[in-house]
Design a protein around this motif. Structure first.
Motif, PDB file in Angstrom:
ATOM      1  N   PRO A  47     -24.151 -26.532  -2.809  1.00  0.00           N
ATOM      2  CA  PRO A  47     -23.964 -26.084  -1.411  1.00  0.00           C
ATOM      3  C   PRO A  47     -23.167 -24.789  -1.245  1.00  0.00           C
ATOM      4  O   PRO A  47     -23.557 -23.915  -0.453  1.00  0.00           O
ATOM      5  CB  PRO A  47     -23.242 -27.278  -0.753  1.00  0.00           C
ATOM      6  N   THR A  48     -22.062 -24.665  -1.944  1.00  0.00           N
ATOM      7  CA  THR A  48     -21.217 -23.470  -1.767  1.00  0.00           C
ATOM      8  C   THR A  48     -21.977 -22.198  -2.148  1.00  0.00           C
ATOM      9  O   THR A  48     -21.951 -21.204  -1.421  1.00  0.00           O
ATOM     10  CB  THR A  48     -19.933 -23.589  -2.616  1.00  0.00           C
ATOM     11  N   ARG A  49     -22.663 -22.256  -3.289  1.00  0.00           N
ATOM     12  CA  ARG A  49     -23.434 -21.077  -3.734  1.00  0.00           C
ATOM     13  C   ARG A  49     -24.537 -20.727  -2.740  1.00  0.00           C
ATOM     14  O   ARG A  49     -24.767 -19.565  -2.426  1.00  0.00           O
ATOM     15  CB  ARG A  49     -24.069 -21.352  -5.103  1.00  0.00           C
ATOM     16  N   ARG A  50     -25.214 -21.756  -2.250  1.00  0.00           N
ATOM     17  CA  ARG A  50     -26.318 -21.501  -1.315  1.00  0.00           C
ATOM     18  C   ARG A  50     -25.807 -20.898  -0.005  1.00  0.00           C
ATOM     19  O   ARG A  50     -26.370 -19.942   0.519  1.00  0.00           O
ATOM     20  CB  ARG A  50     -27.064 -22.804  -1.004  1.00  0.00           C
ATOM     21  N   GLU A  51     -24.747 -21.472   0.516  1.00  0.00           N
ATOM     22  CA  GLU A  51     -24.222 -20.966   1.781  1.00  0.00           C
ATOM     23  C   GLU A  51     -23.692 -19.539   1.623  1.00  0.00           C
ATOM     24  O   GLU A  51     -23.900 -18.683   2.495  1.00  0.00           O
ATOM     25  CB  GLU A  51     -23.108 -21.881   2.301  1.00  0.00           C
ATOM     26  N   THR A  52     -23.037 -19.281   0.513  1.00  0.00           N
ATOM     27  CA  THR A  52     -22.529 -17.930   0.256  1.00  0.00           C
ATOM     28  C   THR A  52     -23.678 -16.929   0.191  1.00  0.00           C
ATOM     29  O   THR A  52     -23.591 -15.827   0.756  1.00  0.00           O
ATOM     30  CB  THR A  52     -21.701 -17.911  -1.058  1.00  0.00           C
ATOM     31  N   ALA A  53     -24.766 -17.331  -0.465  1.00  0.00           N
ATOM     32  CA  ALA A  53     -25.929 -16.436  -0.559  1.00  0.00           C
ATOM     33  C   ALA A  53     -26.520 -16.165   0.833  1.00  0.00           C
ATOM     34  O   ALA A  53     -26.899 -15.030   1.145  1.00  0.00           O
ATOM     35  CB  ALA A  53     -26.992 -17.051  -1.476  1.00  0.00           C
ATOM     36  N   ILE A  54     -26.590 -17.211   1.651  1.00  0.00           N
ATOM     37  CA  ILE A  54     -27.137 -17.043   3.007  1.00  0.00           C
ATOM     38  C   ILE A  54     -26.264 -16.074   3.813  1.00  0.00           C
ATOM     39  O   ILE A  54     -26.766 -15.160   4.475  1.00  0.00           O
ATOM     40  CB  ILE A  54     -27.241 -18.407   3.727  1.00  0.00           C
ATOM     41  N   LEU A  55     -24.947 -16.254   3.720  1.00  0.00           N
ATOM     42  CA  LEU A  55     -24.052 -15.389   4.484  1.00  0.00           C
ATOM     43  C   LEU A  55     -24.060 -13.963   3.945  1.00  0.00           C
ATOM     44  O   LEU A  55     -23.995 -13.000   4.716  1.00  0.00           O
ATOM     45  CB  LEU A  55     -22.635 -15.968   4.496  1.00  0.00           C
ATOM     46  N   ALA A  56     -24.175 -13.818   2.621  1.00  0.00           N
ATOM     47  CA  ALA A  56     -24.247 -12.472   2.035  1.00  0.00           C
ATOM     48  C   ALA A  56     -25.476 -11.748   2.569  1.00  0.00           C
ATOM     49  O   ALA A  56     -25.432 -10.561   2.895  1.00  0.00           O
ATOM     50  CB  ALA A  56     -24.287 -12.558   0.508  1.00  0.00           C
ATOM     51  N   ALA A  57     -26.574 -12.489   2.714  1.00  0.00           N
ATOM     52  CA  ALA A  57     -27.819 -11.870   3.166  1.00  0.00           C
ATOM     53  C   ALA A  57     -27.801 -11.572   4.667  1.00  0.00           C
ATOM     54  O   ALA A  57     -28.478 -10.650   5.119  1.00  0.00           O
ATOM     55  CB  ALA A  57     -29.005 -12.775   2.820  1.00  0.00           C
ATOM     56  N   HIS A  58     -27.047 -12.342   5.453  1.00  0.00           N
ATOM     57  CA  HIS A  58     -27.192 -12.253   6.914  1.00  0.00           C
ATOM     58  C   HIS A  58     -25.928 -11.923   7.691  1.00  0.00           C
ATOM     59  O   HIS A  58     -25.959 -11.904   8.930  1.00  0.00           O
ATOM     60  CB  HIS A  58     -27.818 -13.543   7.448  1.00  0.00           C
ATOM     61  N   ALA A  59     -24.823 -11.656   7.008  1.00  0.00           N
ATOM     62  CA  ALA A  59     -23.559 -11.398   7.710  1.00  0.00           C
ATOM     63  C   ALA A  59     -23.681 -10.208   8.675  1.00  0.00           C
ATOM     64  O   ALA A  59     -23.219 -10.273   9.821  1.00  0.00           O
ATOM     65  CB  ALA A  59     -22.423 -11.179   6.720  1.00  0.00           C
ATOM     66  N   ALA A  60     -24.331  -9.145   8.222  1.00  0.00           N
ATOM     67  CA  ALA A  60     -24.466  -7.953   9.080  1.00  0.00           C
ATOM     68  C   ALA A  60     -25.295  -8.285  10.316  1.00  0.00           C
ATOM     69  O   ALA A  60     -24.991  -7.862  11.441  1.00  0.00           O
ATOM     70  CB  ALA A  60     -25.101  -6.812   8.295  1.00  0.00           C
ATOM     71  N   ASP A  61     -26.332  -9.086  10.083  1.00  0.00           N
ATOM     72  CA  ASP A  61     -27.198  -9.584  11.139  1.00  0.00           C
ATOM     73  C   ASP A  61     -26.405 -10.404  12.168  1.00  0.00           C
ATOM     74  O   ASP A  61     -26.589 -10.259  13.388  1.00  0.00           O
ATOM     75  CB  ASP A  61     -28.205 -10.505  10.438  1.00  0.00           C
ATOM     76  N   ILE A  62     -25.539 -11.277  11.651  1.00  0.00           N
ATOM     77  CA  ILE A  62     -24.719 -12.134  12.516  1.00  0.00           C
ATOM     78  C   ILE A  62     -23.777 -11.271  13.367  1.00  0.00           C
ATOM     79  O   ILE A  62     -23.620 -11.499  14.569  1.00  0.00           O
ATOM     80  CB  ILE A  62     -23.932 -13.166  11.668  1.00  0.00           C
ATOM     81  N   ALA A  63     -23.210 -10.249  12.735  1.00  0.00           N
ATOM     82  CA  ALA A  63     -22.296  -9.358  13.469  1.00  0.00           C
ATOM     83  C   ALA A  63     -23.041  -8.603  14.566  1.00  0.00           C
ATOM     84  O   ALA A  63     -22.563  -8.509  15.701  1.00  0.00           O
ATOM     85  CB  ALA A  63     -21.625  -8.383  12.495  1.00  0.00           C
ATOM     86  N   SER A  64     -24.246  -8.087  14.255  1.00  0.00           N
ATOM     87  CA  SER A  64     -24.928  -7.291  15.276  1.00  0.00           C
ATOM     88  C   SER A  64     -25.585  -8.163  16.337  1.00  0.00           C
ATOM     89  O   SER A  64     -25.581  -7.816  17.521  1.00  0.00           O
ATOM     90  CB  SER A  64     -25.919  -6.313  14.635  1.00  0.00           C
ATOM     91  N   THR A  65     -26.125  -9.309  15.942  1.00  0.00           N
ATOM     92  CA  THR A  65     -26.747 -10.203  16.932  1.00  0.00           C
ATOM     93  C   THR A  65     -25.733 -10.708  17.939  1.00  0.00           C
ATOM     94  O   THR A  65     -25.992 -10.747  19.147  1.00  0.00           O
ATOM     95  CB  THR A  65     -27.418 -11.419  16.246  1.00  0.00           C
ATOM     96  N   THR A  66     -24.573 -11.134  17.446  1.00  0.00           N
ATOM     97  CA  THR A  66     -23.575 -11.725  18.352  1.00  0.00           C
ATOM     98  C   THR A  66     -22.752 -10.651  19.052  1.00  0.00           C
ATOM     99  O   THR A  66     -22.266 -10.864  20.148  1.00  0.00           O
ATOM    100  CB  THR A  66     -22.597 -12.642  17.586  1.00  0.00           C
ATOM    101  N   ASP A  67     -22.558  -9.521  18.372  1.00  0.00           N
ATOM    102  CA  ASP A  67     -21.707  -8.456  18.887  1.00  0.00           C
ATOM    103  C   ASP A  67     -20.308  -9.016  19.226  1.00  0.00           C
ATOM    104  O   ASP A  67     -19.633  -8.543  20.149  1.00  0.00           O
ATOM    105  CB  ASP A  67     -22.353  -7.823  20.125  1.00  0.00           C
ATOM    106  N   ALA A  68     -19.896 -10.031  18.459  1.00  0.00           N
ATOM    107  CA  ALA A  68     -18.650 -10.743  18.761  1.00  0.00           C
ATOM    108  C   ALA A  68     -17.432  -9.864  18.505  1.00  0.00           C
ATOM    109  O   ALA A  68     -17.439  -8.995  17.625  1.00  0.00           O
ATOM    110  CB  ALA A  68     -18.558 -12.017  17.922  1.00  0.00           C
ATOM    111  N   THR A  69     -16.395 -10.102  19.297  1.00  0.00           N
ATOM    112  CA  THR A  69     -15.133  -9.383  19.126  1.00  0.00           C
ATOM    113  C   THR A  69     -14.048 -10.321  18.590  1.00  0.00           C
ATOM    114  O   THR A  69     -12.911  -9.921  18.407  1.00  0.00           O
ATOM    115  CB  THR A  69     -14.662  -8.805  20.472  1.00  0.00           C
ATOM    116  N   MET A  70     -14.457 -11.573  18.386  1.00  0.00           N
ATOM    117  CA  MET A  70     -13.512 -12.564  17.861  1.00  0.00           C
ATOM    118  C   MET A  70     -14.257 -13.605  17.055  1.00  0.00           C
ATOM    119  O   MET A  70     -15.309 -14.081  17.492  1.00  0.00           O
ATOM    120  CB  MET A  70     -12.763 -13.244  19.020  1.00  0.00           C
ATOM    121  N   MET A  71     -13.721 -13.928  15.885  1.00  0.00           N
ATOM    122  CA  MET A  71     -14.271 -15.056  15.134  1.00  0.00           C
ATOM    123  C   MET A  71     -13.213 -16.139  15.049  1.00  0.00           C
ATOM    124  O   MET A  71     -12.110 -15.911  14.578  1.00  0.00           O
ATOM    125  CB  MET A  71     -14.703 -14.649  13.734  1.00  0.00           C
TER     126      MET A  71
END
Ligand code: AVJ
Length: 319
Positions: free
Chosen positions: A50-74
């Motif tokens: 699980p940890t490896r898989r989730e890390t890979a997913i976030l590595a691939a999509h973190a930029a996407d998550i930042a631009s889609t949400t345009d969040a100013t707070m996590m």
């Protein structure tokens, strides 16, 4: 008699759980200092994907998550300095810099010590971020989150949602939905139902690290309850798939009749040979089912990402 090690919170949980049929103990007691180290070791095991898989997913999509949400707070539920947290912070820091905006990281945890450690480490590594720790039990009602100029992203990663049973999960989603405002987001990491052999292997590894992790609960009890007649070697680690509740269950099975004196409770505790104590559930999910639950709680899923093997998923809900 007084003791320097007895733990009243553990004593209360033990008094409530150990005489149930079957006996149960809250999973959180697996994570003392040794348990936390062993869990960290688990995340590197070949069987524990699980940890490896989730890390890979976030590595691939973190930029996407930042631009889609345009969040100013996590807002991270559980305070993290892990690779996963950093992948997201890297992406949000870059996104904020591009937009000439501030970004705030809010770790939420019940442990003041953990929060202080997280804040110190991340403040050093991310000087451009504001870090605003919140000391709270995020499963309790009335969670108050700091306000932000832009959308907030709540993140609950690692598949820890699997530790909640159905009613607890339902309550957690509803309370979180209430703590968020329309336009905020929720990022959730969840492990998927898959081949039973692989699931069981992930919780019963060849090297025996998960067995040590589970059996450490007995040592936590011995120390925290001032117990005599309680020995780690008297228990076997069991990891079992429950097909009805689609979850892995970790149990401790008595290898011989147990006769312990629990000093902190001032009473004897007996367990017949072969009897088992439930120490952890790790629920696995069908994507549609989890999406329906989130939607029912007012957190409809906007995006779902998975790894190429489809082992694990990260969903982004919009409140
Ligand atoms: C930390 C709850 C996500 O359920 O997979 C790992 C804990 N227990 N191996 C999980 C755990 C045994 C883990 N979580």
């Amino acid at each position: 008699m007084t003791s320097t090690t007895a733990n009243p919170a553990l004593a209360a949980d033990a008094a409530e759980g150990l005489w149930q049929t079957p006996p149960v103990l809250p999973t959180k007691w697996l994570y003392d200092e040794r348990g936390s180290k062993l869990f960290d070791e688990i995340t590197f095991l070949p069987e524990y994907y699980p940890t490896r898989r989730e890390t890979a997913i976030l590595a691939a999509h973190a930029a996407d998550i930042a631009s889609t949400t345009d969040a100013t707070m996590m807002v991270e539920l559980g305070s993290g300095t892990s690779t996963k947290t950093r992948l997201l912070l890297d992406a949000f820091a870059a996104h904020a810099a591009e937009r000439g905006r501030e970004f705030t990281y809010v770790p939420v945890d019940v442990s003041a010590e953990m929060l202080a450690g997280t804040a110190e480490i991340l403040a050093a590594d991310y000087p451009s971020l504001t870090i605003e720790p919140v000391l709270a039990d995020f499963t309790a009602p009335g969670l108050q989150l700091p306000q932000s100029d832009g959308p907030r992203l709540a993140a609950f990663l690692g598949g820890t949602i699997g530790n909640f049973d159905d009613p607890a999960r339902d309550e957690f989603f509803s309370r979180l939905s209430e703590a968020l405002s329309p336009g905020d987001y929720f990022l959730l990491g969840a492990d998927r139902i898959k081949d039973t052999g692989r699931l069981v292997a992930a919780y019963d590894d060849k090297a025996g690290v998960t067995a040590d992790f589970n059996r450490n609960m007995i040592e936590v009890l011995r120390r925290g309850l001032d117990a005599s007649g309680l020995f780690v070697d008297d228990f076997d680690h069991i990891a079992r798939w429950n097909p009805k509740l689609h979850r892995i269950e970790m149990w401790l099975r008595a290898r011989r009749p147990i006769n312990a004196h629990l000093g902190a409770l001032g009473r004897e505790w007996q367990l017949p040979e072969g009897a088992e104590i439930l120490t952890e559930i790790s629920t696995k999910f069908a994507p549609e089912q989890l999406a329906a639950e989130l939607s029912d709680a007012g957190l409809p899923v906007a995006e779902t990402w998975s790894d190429p093997a489809g082992d694990f998923q990260v969903t982004l809900s919009r409140r």
